[in-house]
Design a protein around this motif. Structure first.
Motif, PDB file in Angstrom:
ATOM      1  N   LYS A   1      -9.607  -0.385  -3.260  1.00 25.52           N
ATOM      2  CA  LYS A   1      -9.389  -0.287  -1.819  1.00 25.52           C
ATOM      3  C   LYS A   1      -8.329   0.772  -1.523  1.00 25.52           C
ATOM      4  O   LYS A   1      -7.502   1.105  -2.389  1.00 25.52           O
ATOM      5  N   LEU A   2      -8.351   1.281  -0.318  1.00 27.95           N
ATOM      6  CA  LEU A   2      -7.395   2.315   0.074  1.00 27.95           C
ATOM      7  C   LEU A   2      -5.977   1.771   0.220  1.00 27.95           C
ATOM      8  O   LEU A   2      -5.036   2.549   0.414  1.00 27.95           O
ATOM      9  N   THR A   3      -5.830   0.461   0.112  1.00 25.09           N
ATOM     10  CA  THR A   3      -4.497  -0.139   0.095  1.00 25.09           C
ATOM     11  C   THR A   3      -3.963  -0.278  -1.320  1.00 25.09           C
ATOM     12  O   THR A   3      -2.793  -0.636  -1.511  1.00 25.09           O
ATOM     13  N   ASP A   4      -4.793   0.017  -2.340  1.00 21.77           N
ATOM     14  CA  ASP A   4      -4.319  -0.012  -3.727  1.00 21.77           C
ATOM     15  C   ASP A   4      -3.326   1.121  -3.942  1.00 21.77           C
ATOM     16  O   ASP A   4      -3.437   2.186  -3.311  1.00 21.77           O
ATOM     17  N   ASP A   5      -2.383   0.897  -4.848  1.00 25.76           N
ATOM     18  CA  ASP A   5      -1.281   1.848  -4.979  1.00 25.76           C
ATOM     19  C   ASP A   5      -1.742   3.258  -5.351  1.00 25.76           C
ATOM     20  O   ASP A   5      -1.138   4.237  -4.911  1.00 25.76           O
ATOM     21  N   GLN A   6      -2.810   3.369  -6.144  1.00 23.70           N
ATOM     22  CA  GLN A   6      -3.262   4.701  -6.556  1.00 23.70           C
ATOM     23  C   GLN A   6      -3.760   5.534  -5.378  1.00 23.70           C
ATOM     24  O   GLN A   6      -3.812   6.758  -5.450  1.00 23.70           O
ATOM     25  N   TRP A   7      -4.122   4.861  -4.268  1.00 22.28           N
ATOM     26  CA  TRP A   7      -4.562   5.571  -3.071  1.00 22.28           C
ATOM     27  C   TRP A   7      -3.430   5.748  -2.061  1.00 22.28           C
ATOM     28  O   TRP A   7      -3.444   6.670  -1.250  1.00 22.28           O
ATOM     29  N   VAL A   8      -2.432   4.889  -2.132  1.00 21.34           N
ATOM     30  CA  VAL A   8      -1.284   4.958  -1.225  1.00 21.34           C
ATOM     31  C   VAL A   8      -0.212   5.918  -1.740  1.00 21.34           C
ATOM     32  O   VAL A   8       0.398   6.667  -0.969  1.00 21.34           O
ATOM     33  N   ALA A   9       0.004   5.914  -3.059  1.00 23.93           N
ATOM     34  CA  ALA A   9       1.100   6.686  -3.653  1.00 23.93           C
ATOM     35  C   ALA A   9       1.070   8.180  -3.324  1.00 23.93           C
ATOM     36  O   ALA A   9       2.143   8.777  -3.111  1.00 23.93           O
ATOM     37  N   PRO A  10      -0.104   8.832  -3.267  1.00 19.65           N
ATOM     38  CA  PRO A  10      -0.089  10.257  -2.908  1.00 19.65           C
ATOM     39  C   PRO A  10       0.529  10.526  -1.542  1.00 19.65           C
ATOM     40  O   PRO A  10       1.118  11.590  -1.321  1.00 19.65           O
TER      41      PRO A  10
ATOM     42  N   ASN B   1     -12.085  12.714   8.376  1.00 15.47           N
ATOM     43  CA  ASN B   1     -11.246  13.113   9.506  1.00 15.47           C
ATOM     44  C   ASN B   1     -10.009  12.229   9.636  1.00 15.47           C
ATOM     45  O   ASN B   1      -8.928  12.710  10.011  1.00 15.47           O
ATOM     46  N   GLU B   2     -10.163  10.942   9.330  1.00 19.68           N
ATOM     47  CA  GLU B   2      -9.016  10.040   9.375  1.00 19.68           C
ATOM     48  C   GLU B   2      -7.979  10.418   8.320  1.00 19.68           C
ATOM     49  O   GLU B   2      -6.771  10.266   8.530  1.00 19.68           O
ATOM     50  N   THR B   3      -8.451  10.929   7.183  1.00 17.38           N
ATOM     51  CA  THR B   3      -7.539  11.340   6.115  1.00 17.38           C
ATOM     52  C   THR B   3      -6.731  12.567   6.528  1.00 17.38           C
ATOM     53  O   THR B   3      -5.589  12.735   6.103  1.00 17.38           O
ATOM     54  N   TRP B   4      -7.327  13.425   7.364  1.00 17.98           N
ATOM     55  CA  TRP B   4      -6.562  14.563   7.899  1.00 17.98           C
ATOM     56  C   TRP B   4      -5.323  14.045   8.634  1.00 17.98           C
ATOM     57  O   TRP B   4      -4.194  14.453   8.349  1.00 17.98           O
ATOM     58  N   GLY B   5      -5.561  13.158   9.596  1.00 13.78           N
ATOM     59  CA  GLY B   5      -4.464  12.646  10.400  1.00 13.78           C
ATOM     60  C   GLY B   5      -3.460  11.864   9.584  1.00 13.78           C
ATOM     61  O   GLY B   5      -2.241  11.961   9.809  1.00 13.78           O
ATOM     62  N   ALA B   6      -3.945  11.103   8.612  1.00 12.30           N
ATOM     63  CA  ALA B   6      -3.049  10.311   7.772  1.00 12.30           C
ATOM     64  C   ALA B   6      -2.158  11.216   6.929  1.00 12.30           C
ATOM     65  O   ALA B   6      -0.959  10.943   6.758  1.00 12.30           O
ATOM     66  N   SER B   7      -2.712  12.291   6.404  1.00 10.88           N
ATOM     67  CA  SER B   7      -1.933  13.213   5.567  1.00 10.88           C
ATOM     68  C   SER B   7      -0.840  13.894   6.382  1.00 10.88           C
ATOM     69  O   SER B   7       0.291  14.078   5.909  1.00 10.88           O
TER      70      SER B   7
ATOM     71  N   ASP C   1       1.374   1.745   5.566  1.00 13.82           N
ATOM     72  CA  ASP C   1       0.697   1.577   6.853  1.00 13.82           C
ATOM     73  C   ASP C   1      -0.533   2.467   6.950  1.00 13.82           C
ATOM     74  O   ASP C   1      -1.578   2.068   7.495  1.00 13.82           O
ATOM     75  N   LEU C   2      -0.410   3.670   6.429  1.00 14.71           N
ATOM     76  CA  LEU C   2      -1.545   4.589   6.457  1.00 14.71           C
ATOM     77  C   LEU C   2      -2.694   4.050   5.608  1.00 14.71           C
ATOM     78  O   LEU C   2      -3.860   4.108   6.013  1.00 14.71           O
ATOM     79  N   GLY C   3      -2.367   3.528   4.429  1.00 18.62           N
ATOM     80  CA  GLY C   3      -3.399   2.946   3.573  1.00 18.62           C
ATOM     81  C   GLY C   3      -4.122   1.798   4.258  1.00 18.62           C
ATOM     82  O   GLY C   3      -5.349   1.682   4.194  1.00 18.62           O
TER      83      GLY C   3
END
Length: 417
Positions: free
Chosen positions: A216-225, A382-388, A400-402
């Motif tokens: 999931k996008l809340t897993d640390d490997q997806w949040v840490a970047p 597109n959501e990843t653009w805004g999150a980054s 929160d972004l994750g």
């Protein structure tokens, strides 16, 4: 065809009970890459025609922004060319599902491409491949070699070394450490999150697990970047929030910035504009000795119009696109657009060679959001653009972004529910 040839052909048709002598077949290629016209006319087409007498080829591009609409209109009207240049993933999949692209899995030279190379032009279950891969672009960092030498900075291999290098440039004050802005948003995701991220989620392992719903996008490997991107803001220079993509390109090529978070597509332009020697380094790993992962993103391919009246000749051309000859011509004529084939293509441009050499050192993957995960609303790409951007600006925490991204994906994507 000459008058003499025409007379011979007509006589053959009239006098013989068998088929007429074969005329030259002319294949037409549809494409959005109108900047490639001279490359096709001067190099690619002459090379093919020299070894395939009887088949002529015309390259007829449309303006990039108009390509999808123009192509769809032609396909609906039955007037599209024999060969269709394919964008990656859903746009081309839609053409295949609509019956406009033929399955080319059976071409002999499709065996020269890996599953990752073919993934952008396959059905979700991998049972059909509808375009022959032509090229990918690789993500990393381009740097000013003169700036590194002047300030005494070593090329970083780990994240610790990367931030130490940035600190040294910031302390010296002669160069903006990182040339990137957040005004246009997509750079923060493309040259930020999807550049460094594969080292966290282990490339294809994480990307495919996300598609299957196993991560999931809340897993640390997806949040840490996002936590790492948050550190970049200290090194982007004053006013980075209003800095556009062309602004960043100019800052770097004018020699005012030391490092440019990059895609290899920049190579040709940078070679023309920068008057200093450049190098490239791959996304730094977290710890020395870690396996490295690179975004070797599938970018362009070519397929067969299912309604083509010249299907056999078109298949001959497509099979040649899968050859070592084509790979060598294309990759060297457009440095930074790398062959997706398994051939070891020697690159004449040193910066392009540096990028492509990482394939032998690292595991390749593609941008995490491009396959399947951006078909719904909200669109994950597109959501990843805004999150980054939010991560870099520090307006939201990585956690929160994750959660926001996960909630958005789960709202429409069943494996994540």
């Amino acid at each position: 065809m000459s008058n003499k040839s025409l007379i011979v052909t007509l006589l053959a048709t009239t006098l013989l009970s068998g088929p007429a002598f074969a005329e030259d077949v002319t294949l037409t290629i549809e494409s959005w890459r109108n900047d490639d016209l001279t490359l096709w006319q001067d190099k690619i087409i002459p090379a093919f025609e020299a070894s395939h007498p009887g088949i002529k080829v015309k390259f007829t591009p449309s303006a990039p922004a108009e390509y999808n609409a123009v192509l769809n209109s032609k396909l609906d009207a039955g007037s599209a060319g024999d060969l269709i240049t394919c964008r990656p993933f859903d746009a081309s999949l839609a053409l295949y599902d609509a019956g406009h692209l033929a399955d080319v899995s059976g071409l002999e030279n499709m065996s020269n491409f890996s599953d990752v190379a073919k993934s952008a032009w396959q059905t979700d279950d991998g049972s059909a491949t509808f375009c022959v891969p032509m090229a990918s672009v690789i993500h990393g960092f381009i740097y000013n070699k003169e700036a590194f030498e002047e300030v005494g900075v070593e090329v970083p291999q780990t994240e610790t070394e990367f931030f130490a290098a940035l600190d040294k440039f910031k302390e010296d004050g002669s160069y903006i450490p990182l040339a990137m802005g957040t005004n246009d948003q997509w750079e923060a995701a493309t040259m930020g999150y999807n550049n460094i991220g594969p080292n966290y989620w282990k490339g294809e392992e994480g990307r495919l697990a996300l598609i299957k719903g196993e991560q999931k996008l809340t897993d640390d490997q997806w949040v840490a970047p996002y936590r790492t991107l948050a550190k970049w803001s200290d090194y982007l220079g004053d006013g980075y929030e209003a800095q556009t993509y062309p602004d960043s390109q100019n800052l770097f090529t004018l020699g005012r910035a030391a490092i440019y978070p990059a895609g290899s597509w920049e190579i040709t332009g940078f070679n023309a504009q920068a008057d200093f020697e450049m190098g490239a380094f791959k996304p730094p790993v977290q710890n020395e000795g870690d396996t490295c992962y690179i975004s070797d993103h599938t970018d362009i391919a070519i397929g067969l119009n299912a309604k083509s009246e010249n299907a056999d000749a078109a298949k001959t051309f497509l099979n040649w696109v899968g050859s070592e000859e084509f790979a060598t011509i294309y990759a060297n004529a457009l440095p930074g657009f790398f062959s997706l084939s398994s051939f070891d293509v020697a690159m004449e441009d040193p910066l392009a060679q540096e990028f492509v050499s990482w394939r032998g050192e690292c595991e390749s993957t593609i941008r995490s959001t491009y396959q399947i995960l951006s078909r719904g609303t909200p669109n994950l790409e597109n959501e990843t653009w805004g999150a980054s951007v939010a991560a870099i600006k520090g307006t939201k925490s990585a956690e929160d972004l994750g959660k926001e991204l996960q909630d958005g994906l789960a709202s429409w994507y069943e494996p994540q529910q």
